[in-house]
Motif scaffolding. Structure first.
Motif, PDB file in Angstrom:
ATOM      1  N   ALA A   2      33.914  -1.012  42.780  1.00  0.00           N
ATOM      2  CA  ALA A   2      34.015  -1.813  43.948  1.00  0.00           C
ATOM      3  C   ALA A   2      32.450  -2.346  44.317  1.00  0.00           C
ATOM      4  N   THR A   3      31.608  -1.528  43.735  1.00  0.00           N
ATOM      5  CA  THR A   3      30.093  -1.693  44.092  1.00  0.00           C
ATOM      6  C   THR A   3      29.660  -2.598  42.959  1.00  0.00           C
ATOM      7  N   VAL A   4      30.016  -2.405  41.797  1.00  0.00           N
ATOM      8  CA  VAL A   4      29.243  -3.204  40.457  1.00  0.00           C
ATOM      9  C   VAL A   4      30.148  -4.140  39.970  1.00  0.00           C
ATOM     10  N   GLY A   5      31.422  -4.271  40.504  1.00  0.00           N
ATOM     11  CA  GLY A   5      32.174  -5.241  39.718  1.00  0.00           C
ATOM     12  C   GLY A   5      31.828  -6.757  40.269  1.00  0.00           C
ATOM     13  N   SER A   6      32.765  -7.788  39.682  1.00  0.00           N
ATOM     14  CA  SER A   6      32.456  -9.218  40.005  1.00  0.00           C
ATOM     15  C   SER A   6      32.769  -9.474  41.578  1.00  0.00           C
ATOM     16  N   PRO A   7      31.797  -9.876  42.455  1.00  0.00           N
ATOM     17  CA  PRO A   7      32.250 -10.074  43.832  1.00  0.00           C
ATOM     18  C   PRO A   7      33.046 -11.323  44.006  1.00  0.00           C
ATOM     19  N   ALA A   8      32.799 -12.463  42.884  1.00  0.00           N
ATOM     20  CA  ALA A   8      33.555 -13.696  43.063  1.00  0.00           C
ATOM     21  C   ALA A   8      35.068 -13.603  42.335  1.00  0.00           C
ATOM     22  N   TYR A   9      35.137 -12.446  41.659  1.00  0.00           N
ATOM     23  CA  TYR A   9      36.346 -12.251  40.899  1.00  0.00           C
ATOM     24  C   TYR A   9      36.898 -10.878  40.848  1.00  0.00           C
ATOM     25  N   PRO A  10      37.195 -10.283  42.103  1.00  0.00           N
ATOM     26  CA  PRO A  10      37.493  -9.158  42.505  1.00  0.00           C
ATOM     27  C   PRO A  10      38.930  -8.707  41.936  1.00  0.00           C
ATOM     28  N   THR A  11      39.057  -7.448  41.315  1.00  0.00           N
ATOM     29  CA  THR A  11      40.148  -6.847  40.617  1.00  0.00           C
ATOM     30  C   THR A  11      40.900  -6.147  41.987  1.00  0.00           C
ATOM     31  N   PRO A  12      42.276  -6.587  42.465  1.00  0.00           N
ATOM     32  CA  PRO A  12      43.050  -5.761  43.289  1.00  0.00           C
ATOM     33  C   PRO A  12      42.952  -4.218  43.277  1.00  0.00           C
ATOM     34  N   ALA A  13      42.657  -3.666  44.446  1.00  0.00           N
ATOM     35  CA  ALA A  13      42.735  -2.325  44.359  1.00  0.00           C
ATOM     36  C   ALA A  13      43.634  -1.595  43.667  1.00  0.00           C
ATOM     37  N   ALA A  14      44.909  -2.013  43.707  1.00  0.00           N
ATOM     38  CA  ALA A  14      46.111  -1.276  43.191  1.00  0.00           C
ATOM     39  C   ALA A  14      45.913  -1.450  41.766  1.00  0.00           C
ATOM     40  N   GLU A  15      45.554  -2.646  41.370  1.00  0.00           N
ATOM     41  CA  GLU A  15      45.370  -2.909  39.840  1.00  0.00           C
ATOM     42  C   GLU A  15      44.284  -2.147  39.274  1.00  0.00           C
ATOM     43  N   LEU A  16      43.281  -1.914  39.996  1.00  0.00           N
ATOM     44  CA  LEU A  16      42.152  -1.310  39.422  1.00  0.00           C
ATOM     45  C   LEU A  16      42.253   0.217  39.328  1.00  0.00           C
ATOM     46  N   ARG A  17      43.059   0.983  40.398  1.00  0.00           N
ATOM     47  CA  ARG A  17      43.434   2.190  40.260  1.00  0.00           C
ATOM     48  C   ARG A  17      44.420   2.643  39.023  1.00  0.00           C
ATOM     49  N   ALA A  18      45.313   1.629  38.995  1.00  0.00           N
ATOM     50  CA  ALA A  18      46.093   1.901  37.897  1.00  0.00           C
ATOM     51  C   ALA A  18      45.608   1.963  36.465  1.00  0.00           C
ATOM     52  N   ARG A  19      44.584   0.914  36.174  1.00  0.00           N
ATOM     53  CA  ARG A  19      43.943   0.869  35.033  1.00  0.00           C
ATOM     54  C   ARG A  19      42.976   2.143  34.890  1.00  0.00           C
ATOM     55  N   ILE A  20      42.389   2.621  35.977  1.00  0.00           N
ATOM     56  CA  ILE A  20      41.391   3.852  35.949  1.00  0.00           C
ATOM     57  C   ILE A  20      42.375   5.143  35.544  1.00  0.00           C
ATOM     58  N   GLY A  21      43.594   4.958  36.248  1.00  0.00           N
ATOM     59  CA  GLY A  21      44.360   6.139  35.905  1.00  0.00           C
ATOM     60  C   GLY A  21      44.989   6.222  34.592  1.00  0.00           C
ATOM     61  N   GLU A  22      45.287   5.016  33.906  1.00  0.00           N
ATOM     62  CA  GLU A  22      45.654   4.927  32.447  1.00  0.00           C
ATOM     63  C   GLU A  22      44.441   5.468  31.566  1.00  0.00           C
ATOM     64  N   ALA A  23      43.309   5.136  31.821  1.00  0.00           N
ATOM     65  CA  ALA A  23      42.057   5.426  30.965  1.00  0.00           C
ATOM     66  C   ALA A  23      42.013   7.152  31.199  1.00  0.00           C
ATOM     67  N   TYR A  24      42.121   7.735  32.626  1.00  0.00           N
ATOM     68  CA  TYR A  24      42.085   8.969  32.694  1.00  0.00           C
ATOM     69  C   TYR A  24      43.216   9.859  31.808  1.00  0.00           C
ATOM     70  N   ASP A  25      44.300   9.323  31.839  1.00  0.00           N
ATOM     71  CA  ASP A  25      45.224   9.980  31.154  1.00  0.00           C
ATOM     72  C   ASP A  25      45.208   9.828  29.480  1.00  0.00           C
ATOM     73  N   ARG A  26      44.631   9.078  29.174  1.00  0.00           N
ATOM     74  CA  ARG A  26      44.379   8.781  27.617  1.00  0.00           C
ATOM     75  C   ARG A  26      43.404   9.694  27.185  1.00  0.00           C
ATOM     76  N   ALA A  27      42.205   9.944  28.143  1.00  0.00           N
ATOM     77  CA  ALA A  27      41.148  10.699  27.731  1.00  0.00           C
ATOM     78  C   ALA A  27      40.212  10.684  28.862  1.00  0.00           C
ATOM     79  N   HIS A  28      39.701  11.952  29.165  1.00  0.00           N
ATOM     80  CA  HIS A  28      38.723  12.013  30.363  1.00  0.00           C
ATOM     81  C   HIS A  28      37.639  13.221  30.008  1.00  0.00           C
ATOM     82  N   HIS A  29      36.184  12.446  29.418  1.00  0.00           N
ATOM     83  CA  HIS A  29      35.491  13.491  29.199  1.00  0.00           C
ATOM     84  C   HIS A  29      34.032  13.258  29.777  1.00  0.00           C
TER      85      HIS A  29
END
Length: 288
Positions: A176-203
């Motif tokens: 939310a801080t470093v992403g593109s201010p003119a092209y924001p990713t919807p919060a729900a979509e962003l959280r879903a992507r982060i969750g998928e990455a966490y489930d694949r691997a978290h190191h």
């Protein structure tokens, strides 16, 4: 997906497109898995006539986790590099080793953030392996450029999350801080992507070692002057994680004009995929 032995580590990778086409290797950034290169993005490059390869760097995703204690970042920031287990040159050698494992003499190299740093180092250390170089939202390693904005620094150094929800919250705050201010990713979509990455691997310990690698690795500015392959630099004007000065410095070192995108930050928003793909493909085709 598959694994390849490279430079003493195992690297998870997958591919898109015709294996007989010109190879194009995508390198992702700090603590970020290869899946952060979205499949439609990879397929668009493949559809332009390239054999696209993406992979997990060491200490991320499903690739080898290095057996080393977490670095003392406080000591490192004070100049003590004794606890850093590897440098950017090692990550570049991993990349060259992956090309060896895939029997690819040379490839077009595209790197984002830390991936751009690895691509730069690969072009310096292993010039015959690079057909063209595209450095995205990255920097040279010179201390006076490409530094994070003050509001991003505490988010980068936030203690590792202990639960899935906390990890998603932390990453959402960062993007939310470093992403593109003119092209924001919807919060729900962003959280879903982060969750998928966490489930694949978290190191998080691997991310800390990668961060130490970035801090401890030397300035690449002088080395970039030796790069003679077609090169492109893409950077968001609003990047708060790697300031746009890093892109300007990279372009100056390579002797090229950077593509600076207004309103873009430190991410790959879908609205800009076409812009990025066109620039990557155009630069690779210059190598022909």
């Amino acid at each position: 997906m598959a694994q390849a032995s490279a430079n003493g580590v195992e690297l998870e990778y997958d591919t898109f497109g015709d294996p007989a086409a010109e190879p194009l290797l995508l390198i992702m950034g700090l603590g970020t898995q290869m899946t952060a290169w979205p499949e439609p993005f990879c397929q668009a490059i493949a559809d332009a006539g390239f054999h696209v390869i993406r992979f997990d760097n060491r200490d991320s995703g499903l690739s080898t986790l290095i057996e080393a204690p977490p670095p003392d970042l406080g000591a490192l920031l004070g100049g003590d590099t004794s606890g850093v287990p590897y440098l950017m040159s090692d990550l570049a050698s991993d990349t060259a080793g992956l090309l060896d494992a895939l029997d690819i003499p040379a490839a077009h190299i595209v790197g984002a953030s830390m991936g751009g740093m690895i691509g730069q180092q690969l072009a310096i250390d292993h010039p015959t392996r690079v057909r063209s170089l595209c450095s995205i939202m990255s920097t040279t390693g010179a201390p006076g450029v490409g530094q994070p904005a003050p509001e991003a620094i505490p988010l980068v150094f936030t203690p590792a999350a202990t639960t899935r929800d906390q990890a998603i919250d932390n990453s959402q705050k960062l993007f939310a801080t470093v992403g593109s201010p003119a092209y924001p990713t919807p919060a729900a979509e962003l959280r879903a992507r982060i969750g998928e990455a966490y489930d694949r691997a978290h190191h998080p310990e691997g991310t800390a070692r990668q961060l130490a690698c970035i801090i401890a690795s030397p300035d690449r500015t002088a080395g970039l002057a030796s790069v003679t392959v077609p090169a492109a630099v893409i950077h968001g004007e609003a990047d708060k994680l790697v300031d746009v000065s890093g892109g300007h410095a990279t372009a100056a070192a390579l002797g090229v004009t950077p593509l600076i995108i207004p309103g873009a930050g430190h991410d790959l928003p879908q609205a800009l995929w076409e812009t990025y793909v066109e620039a990557i493909v155009a630069n690779a085709r210059r190598a022909a």
